[in-house]
Design a protein around this motif. Sequence first.
Motif, PDB file in Angstrom:
ATOM      1  N   ALA A   5      -1.028   4.250  -5.408  1.00 20.17           N
ATOM      2  CA  ALA A   5      -2.384   4.738  -5.152  1.00 20.17           C
ATOM      3  C   ALA A   5      -3.297   4.617  -6.366  1.00 20.17           C
ATOM      4  N   GLU A   6      -2.734   4.361  -7.548  1.00 13.25           N
ATOM      5  CA  GLU A   6      -3.534   4.261  -8.764  1.00 13.25           C
ATOM      6  C   GLU A   6      -4.323   2.957  -8.786  1.00 13.25           C
ATOM      7  N   PRO A   7      -5.654   3.061  -8.852  1.00 10.49           N
ATOM      8  CA  PRO A   7      -6.423   1.818  -8.960  1.00 10.49           C
ATOM      9  C   PRO A   7      -6.141   1.154 -10.311  1.00 10.49           C
ATOM     10  N   ALA A   8      -5.887  -0.123 -10.285  1.00 13.82           N
ATOM     11  CA  ALA A   8      -5.577  -0.890 -11.503  1.00 13.82           C
ATOM     12  C   ALA A   8      -4.419  -0.269 -12.275  1.00 13.82           C
ATOM     13  N   GLY A   9      -3.431   0.269 -11.547  1.00 10.89           N
ATOM     14  CA  GLY A   9      -2.266   0.883 -12.181  1.00 10.89           C
ATOM     15  C   GLY A   9      -1.329  -0.143 -12.781  1.00 10.89           C
ATOM     16  N   THR A  30       0.845  -1.182   0.000  1.00 11.66           N
ATOM     17  CA  THR A  30       0.000   0.000   0.000  1.00 11.66           C
ATOM     18  C   THR A  30       0.889   1.244   0.000  1.00 11.66           C
ATOM     19  N   VAL A  31       0.269   2.387  -0.129  1.00 14.63           N
ATOM     20  CA  VAL A  31       0.992   3.659  -0.103  1.00 14.63           C
ATOM     21  C   VAL A  31       1.800   3.782   1.190  1.00 14.63           C
ATOM     22  N   GLU A  32       1.270   3.275   2.291  1.00 17.16           N
ATOM     23  CA  GLU A  32       1.962   3.362   3.585  1.00 17.16           C
ATOM     24  C   GLU A  32       3.277   2.575   3.595  1.00 17.16           C
ATOM     25  N   ASP A  33       3.434   1.635   2.682  1.00 20.18           N
ATOM     26  CA  ASP A  33       4.667   0.838   2.607  1.00 20.18           C
ATOM     27  C   ASP A  33       5.782   1.546   1.840  1.00 20.18           C
ATOM     28  N   ALA A  34       5.502   2.674   1.229  1.00 19.66           N
ATOM     29  CA  ALA A  34       6.483   3.331   0.357  1.00 19.66           C
ATOM     30  C   ALA A  34       7.837   3.572   1.038  1.00 19.66           C
ATOM     31  N   PRO A  35       7.894   4.107   2.269  1.00 25.39           N
ATOM     32  CA  PRO A  35       9.219   4.308   2.878  1.00 25.39           C
ATOM     33  C   PRO A  35      10.014   3.010   3.025  1.00 25.39           C
ATOM     34  N   GLU A  36       9.349   1.934   3.387  1.00 20.30           N
ATOM     35  CA  GLU A  36      10.041   0.646   3.523  1.00 20.30           C
ATOM     36  C   GLU A  36      10.460   0.100   2.156  1.00 20.30           C
TER      37      GLU A  36
END
Length: 167
Positions: A49-53, A8-14
Amino acid sequence: MIQVREATVEDAPELVRLRAVMLASLDGTEPAAGPWQEAALRSLRTRLAEPAGSLVAFVVDAPHQPGALASAVVGVIERRLPSPDNPAGDTGYVFSVATDPQHRRRGYSRACMQALLDWFQRRGVTRVDLRASAEGEPLYRSLGFERTRDPAMRLVLPDRMLPVKGA
């Protein structure tokens, strides 16, 4: 059983941290901190964050470390011109396969890779490319990847946004 989930977006830093782990494993040196990290963070936050990106990451959470990732793989679907061996033109590309050193040899990268390959297949991708390190090649071969006859080449063009030296 290994629990793999879509990032998810929250995982970006990791994911950025694990990208540095992957880059360090290529030549043994930690990549220098710099603007690349913030740019990678922005890109991941936007694209996850893009749905179906066209970009996805699959991760395994670090046991007993809330918010930390043990392993991750990032992949993207690229639109290329169709060819005889790829009539649709869609090609999967795998990058940033990394497992934190303290969590290696537990099957996490394999589980993340399998989740990514399943995602590509659900999206209709029939061709997947990657560049393998010597350490990663046995895993990729066991998943069915083969060396290609095409040698990779790269040209790095100057960044028009950076000042030119001597100007």
